[in-house]
Write a protein that holds these residues in place. Structure first.
Motif, PDB file in Angstrom:
ATOM      1  N   LYS A  65      10.921 -16.180   6.950  1.00 50.48           N
ATOM      2  CA  LYS A  65      11.833 -15.332   6.190  1.00 50.48           C
ATOM      3  C   LYS A  65      11.061 -14.282   5.404  1.00 50.48           C
ATOM      4  CE  LYS A  65      15.492 -15.476   2.680  1.00 50.48           C
ATOM      5  NZ  LYS A  65      16.282 -16.347   1.785  1.00 50.48           N
ATOM      6  N   GLN A  66       9.966 -14.738   4.762  1.00 52.91           N
ATOM      7  CA  GLN A  66       9.138 -13.792   4.010  1.00 52.91           C
ATOM      8  C   GLN A  66       8.508 -12.750   4.925  1.00 52.91           C
ATOM      9  OE1 GLN A  66       6.342 -16.289   1.935  1.00 52.91           O
ATOM     10  NE2 GLN A  66       7.919 -17.175   0.577  1.00 52.91           N
ATOM     11  N   LEU A  67       8.058 -13.211   6.105  1.00 52.32           N
ATOM     12  CA  LEU A  67       7.506 -12.250   7.075  1.00 52.32           C
ATOM     13  C   LEU A  67       8.548 -11.228   7.491  1.00 52.32           C
ATOM     14  CD1 LEU A  67       5.359 -14.587   9.366  1.00 52.32           C
ATOM     15  CD2 LEU A  67       4.530 -13.007   7.588  1.00 52.32           C
ATOM     16  N   MET A  68       9.800 -11.709   7.662  1.00 50.40           N
ATOM     17  CA  MET A  68      10.878 -10.777   8.019  1.00 50.40           C
ATOM     18  C   MET A  68      11.111  -9.762   6.910  1.00 50.40           C
ATOM     19  SD  MET A  68      13.144  -9.717  10.149  1.00 50.40           S
ATOM     20  CE  MET A  68      13.336 -11.029  11.367  1.00 50.40           C
ATOM     21  N   GLU A  69      11.102 -10.245   5.650  1.00 49.87           N
ATOM     22  CA  GLU A  69      11.293  -9.327   4.523  1.00 49.87           C
ATOM     23  C   GLU A  69      10.166  -8.309   4.468  1.00 49.87           C
ATOM     24  OE1 GLU A  69      13.869  -9.042   2.519  1.00 49.87           O
ATOM     25  OE2 GLU A  69      14.882 -10.629   3.635  1.00 49.87           O
ATOM     26  N   ARG A  70       8.935  -8.788   4.700  1.00 49.44           N
ATOM     27  CA  ARG A  70       7.806  -7.852   4.711  1.00 49.44           C
ATOM     28  C   ARG A  70       7.965  -6.836   5.831  1.00 49.44           C
ATOM     29  NH1 ARG A  70       2.287 -10.710   5.262  1.00 49.44           N
ATOM     30  NH2 ARG A  70       1.691  -8.509   5.502  1.00 49.44           N
ATOM     31  N   TRP A  71       8.414  -7.309   7.001  1.00 47.99           N
ATOM     32  CA  TRP A  71       8.579  -6.405   8.156  1.00 47.99           C
ATOM     33  C   TRP A  71       9.535  -5.257   7.805  1.00 47.99           C
ATOM     34  CZ3 TRP A  71       6.432  -6.917  13.153  1.00 47.99           C
ATOM     35  CH2 TRP A  71       6.900  -5.992  14.104  1.00 47.99           C
ATOM     36  N   LYS A  72      10.628  -5.613   7.107  1.00 46.38           N
ATOM     37  CA  LYS A  72      11.638  -4.588   6.791  1.00 46.38           C
ATOM     38  C   LYS A  72      11.127  -3.544   5.814  1.00 46.38           C
ATOM     39  CE  LYS A  72      14.853  -7.642   5.759  1.00 46.38           C
ATOM     40  NZ  LYS A  72      16.162  -8.213   5.350  1.00 46.38           N
ATOM     41  N   THR A  73      10.105  -3.899   5.043  1.00 49.16           N
ATOM     42  CA  THR A  73       9.554  -2.929   4.081  1.00 49.16           C
ATOM     43  C   THR A  73       8.513  -2.016   4.690  1.00 49.16           C
ATOM     44  OG1 THR A  73       7.788  -4.453   3.351  1.00 49.16           O
ATOM     45  CG2 THR A  73       9.916  -4.584   2.209  1.00 49.16           C
ATOM     46  N   ILE A  74       8.104  -2.312   5.926  1.00 47.94           N
ATOM     47  CA  ILE A  74       7.057  -1.510   6.571  1.00 47.94           C
ATOM     48  C   ILE A  74       7.702  -0.429   7.423  1.00 47.94           C
ATOM     49  CG2 ILE A  74       5.062  -1.573   8.123  1.00 47.94           C
ATOM     50  CD1 ILE A  74       4.760  -4.541   7.366  1.00 47.94           C
ATOM     51  N   GLY A  75       7.207   0.744   7.311  1.00 48.35           N
ATOM     52  CA  GLY A  75       7.752   1.862   8.080  1.00 48.35           C
ATOM     53  C   GLY A  75       7.383   1.791   9.545  1.00 48.35           C
ATOM     54  N   ARG A  76       7.716   2.868  10.249  1.00 50.65           N
ATOM     55  CA  ARG A  76       7.525   2.905  11.694  1.00 50.65           C
ATOM     56  C   ARG A  76       6.055   3.119  12.067  1.00 50.65           C
ATOM     57  NH1 ARG A  76       7.407   8.135  13.986  1.00 50.65           N
ATOM     58  NH2 ARG A  76       7.609   9.814  12.454  1.00 50.65           N
ATOM     59  N   VAL A  77       5.745   2.842  13.330  1.00 51.79           N
ATOM     60  CA  VAL A  77       4.419   3.098  13.877  1.00 51.79           C
ATOM     61  C   VAL A  77       4.510   4.310  14.798  1.00 51.79           C
ATOM     62  CG1 VAL A  77       3.721   0.686  13.663  1.00 51.79           C
ATOM     63  CG2 VAL A  77       4.782   1.465  15.784  1.00 51.79           C
ATOM     64  N   ALA A  78       3.408   4.601  15.472  1.00 48.51           N
ATOM     65  CA  ALA A  78       3.319   5.885  16.167  1.00 48.51           C
ATOM     66  C   ALA A  78       4.400   6.104  17.214  1.00 48.51           C
ATOM     67  CB  ALA A  78       1.939   6.024  16.818  1.00 48.51           C
ATOM     68  N   THR A  79       4.766   5.062  17.991  1.00 49.81           N
ATOM     69  CA  THR A  79       5.753   5.250  19.057  1.00 49.81           C
ATOM     70  C   THR A  79       6.827   4.190  18.980  1.00 49.81           C
ATOM     71  OG1 THR A  79       4.581   3.873  20.663  1.00 49.81           O
ATOM     72  CG2 THR A  79       3.951   6.200  20.560  1.00 49.81           C
ATOM     73  N   VAL A  80       8.007   4.533  19.527  1.00 53.46           N
ATOM     74  CA  VAL A  80       9.115   3.575  19.600  1.00 53.46           C
ATOM     75  C   VAL A  80       8.722   2.397  20.484  1.00 53.46           C
ATOM     76  CG1 VAL A  80      11.485   3.257  20.369  1.00 53.46           C
ATOM     77  CG2 VAL A  80      10.828   5.376  19.207  1.00 53.46           C
ATOM     78  N   GLU A  81       7.998   2.665  21.571  1.00 50.44           N
ATOM     79  CA  GLU A  81       7.604   1.605  22.493  1.00 50.44           C
ATOM     80  C   GLU A  81       6.684   0.589  21.820  1.00 50.44           C
ATOM     81  OE1 GLU A  81       7.417   4.790  23.057  1.00 50.44           O
ATOM     82  OE2 GLU A  81       8.911   5.153  24.634  1.00 50.44           O
ATOM     83  N   LYS A  82       5.714   1.111  21.025  1.00 45.49           N
ATOM     84  CA  LYS A  82       4.791   0.212  20.332  1.00 45.49           C
ATOM     85  C   LYS A  82       5.523  -0.592  19.276  1.00 45.49           C
ATOM     86  CE  LYS A  82       0.682  -1.469  19.731  1.00 45.49           C
ATOM     87  NZ  LYS A  82       0.034  -2.252  20.790  1.00 45.49           N
ATOM     88  N   ASN A  83       6.451   0.046  18.583  1.00 44.81           N
ATOM     89  CA  ASN A  83       7.231  -0.649  17.577  1.00 44.81           C
ATOM     90  C   ASN A  83       8.061  -1.766  18.221  1.00 44.81           C
ATOM     91  OD1 ASN A  83       7.979  -0.386  14.569  1.00 44.81           O
ATOM     92  ND2 ASN A  83       9.966  -0.561  15.560  1.00 44.81           N
TER      93      ASN A  83
END
Length: 533
Positions: free
Chosen positions: A242-260
């Protein structure tokens, strides 16, 4: 249609679907529009403009679009009424020439349903009124030209100089006339007067740096999630996920949609692997499903609270976040799944249906904003060549202020209108600056000519003063000699005394004149210094 017999059914043409739709519509100004087979809502041509397409409509949006276009015509009428009031309050109606042109240009492109004919008739009468005032204004300026012509041969230097100053002052305050005529008149006055006088690279780097940091953070989360996928500490590991999910939501995008997407799938696969193993514990699973139900119920309540919002952009983002969070929450009890999802879907559909209707209405406003800005561009293109620096500067500033009050235009038009507008503005102010520099150089040249003449004049009268002082000394020396005198000597000395008296009277005046010329030279030199600063 032909008559039929032998119980044949008469064949009739099927009604035009768009005509059926259009017949159901009721709105002000409908008589001035038509709907073609392609769903184009057209404003019919008049004596003042050709027909034009106002909008593309269908059975779902026609009522909304027509209502918006009809309401927009009320704004058109208000603008005409505002201009009418300005004419009633403005004695110098020539100053409203630009607004007449802008309104007329706007009416040629306005995105609204209504009767435009009275508006064009109103503008035509105002144009005639302006034309008459322009003609009267020409007479006023022509009188100044005539006066300048009458003065150019004058030998009354002081009074004529003052008269020319007054002509220029009167010209500055004379009423407006067309530029070409104005320039011609001004050239005549100038000739007569001349005759008489002879701010993306740093941002991109920051963005790329941030996306690299986001990649590192998401890779770290994926590695942690994968390391936990075989854990049997169900409660603690569930909390960590759950904490990892919360952290994930606070992180912005990466270089490409495919990599994300790749990283998201890695995280989900690890997380799902853990929770799939956890599903063997039925009691705990039931508990988790109830918890999931509570979490989704909370999201449903959030979605229902937002369904009547009109903050379209922010609320759309909130719905996206809610759905993202929904996807991150595990299964709920089977018997409750459809009910809670239907509630979520109903709230979401209500909001986005309203948003689509708003978008249709917004498109109408965008087209009208384009028409308004196009009218501003046409006006500034008309006046950018003007030499009426003060009035046109004020009008261009007013055009810029008006531009700022008008909303956005359709994206397909790009930035060309703004670029054309700002280029015309810069063109005018560049001409204005150049003209100021020319006038300054002309003034400096006149001062330099006068300074040269004054210096030459000073040298002349100083030389004359020295000659008279020399003569005075010579005559006084002769008169001081004591010699025997005959009648002729007496007569000569008497003539010398008369000459001495005359010279003594002239010398103070010459010295005073020298002081005046020196003061005049100082004033001219001071003016030159002030212009060089």
């Amino acid at each position: 249609m032909e008559n039929t017999t032998n119980h044949e059914v008469p064949q009739t043409d099927a009604p035009n679907v768009n005509e059926t739709i259009w017949d159901r519509i009721e709105c002000d100004g409908k008589d001035f529009c038509k709907l073609d087979d392609n769903g184009n809502l057209i404003l019919m041509a008049s004596a003042h403009f050709p027909e034009r397409v106002l909008a593309s409509v269908n059975d779902d949006n026609i009522q909304t679009v027509v209502h918006a276009l009809s309401e927009k015509f009320k704004e058109v009428l208000n603008r005409a009424e505002e201009l009418k009031k300005e004419f009633e309050q403005q004695e110098e109606v020539v100053k409203l020439q630009g607004k007449v042109q802008r309104l007329k240009s706007y009416l040629m492109n306005a995105n609204a349903i209504g009767n435009y004919t009275p508006l064009f008739q109103f503008l035509e009468s105002r144009e005639a009124e302006i034309a008459q005032q322009l003609k009267n204004n020409e007479t006023i300026r022509q009188l100044l030209v005539n006066k300048a012509q009458e003065l150019k041969e004058s030998t009354e230097w002081k009074t004529t100089t003052e008269a020319f100053r007054q002509i220029i002052e009167d010209w500055k305050h004379a009423p407006y006339i067309d530029k070409e005529i104005n320039d011609g008149f001004w050239d005549q006055i100038e000739q007569a007067r001349n005759h008489f006088y002879e701010r993306k690279r740093a941002h991109q780097e920051d963005l790329e740096r941030e996306m690299m940091q986001n990649l590192d953070l998401k890779l770290e989360i994926c590695e942690q999630a994968e390391a936990l996928s075989l854990s049997e500490d169900w409660k603690q590991t569930s909390e960590v996920y759950k904490q990892l999910m919360e952290r994930w939501k606070t992180i912005g995008r990466v270089a490409t949609v495919e990599k994300n997407e790749e990283l998201w799938n890695r995280f989900l696969n690890a997380k799902n692997a853990f929770f799939d193993r956890k599903s063997g514990h039925q009691e705990q699973i039931h508990h988790e499903q109830e918890a999931n139900y509570a979490a989704k119920l909370r999201l449903v309540e959030q979605a229902e609270a937002l369904r009547e919002s009109t903050d379209w952009k922010e609320t759309s983002a909130k719905y996206a976040a809610i759905l993202d969070e929904w996807k991150s929450i595990g299964k709920v009890p089977y018997e409750k799944a459809d009910e809670i999802w239907d509630r979520m879907q109903a709230a979401k559909d209500q909001f986005f249906n309203a948003k689509r209707q708003h978008t249709e209405e917004f498109k109408v406003g965008l087209e009208d904003n384009y028409a308004q800005k196009k009218a501003l561009v046409e006006r500034i293109e008309t006046i950018k060549q003007s030499n009426n620096w003060r009035d046109v500067t004020a009008e261009i500033n007013e055009l810029m202020s008006t531009w700022k009050t008008i909303g956005p235009i359709p994206r397909e038009y790009g930035d060309s209108l703004w670029e054309q507008f700002i280029a015309a503005r810069q063109f005018f102010f560049k001409r204005k600056d150049d003209d100021r520099e020319v006038r300054k150089n002309r003034f400096v040249q006149q001062i330099q000519n006068r300074l040269q003449q004054s210096r030459q004049f000073l040298a002349t009268i100083e030389e004359e003063l020295r000659e008279e002082e020399s003569k005075l000394a010579e005559f006084n020396d002769i008169l001081s000699q004591n010699t025997e005198e005959d009648a002729k000597d007496v007569e000569i000395k008497q003539n010398l005394r008369n000459l001495v008296g005359q010279i003594e009277k002239r010398i103070p005046a010459r010295k005073h004149k020298i002081d005046e010329v020196k003061l005049q030279i100082e004033e001219l030199e001071q003016k030159l210094q002030e212009n060089e600063q």
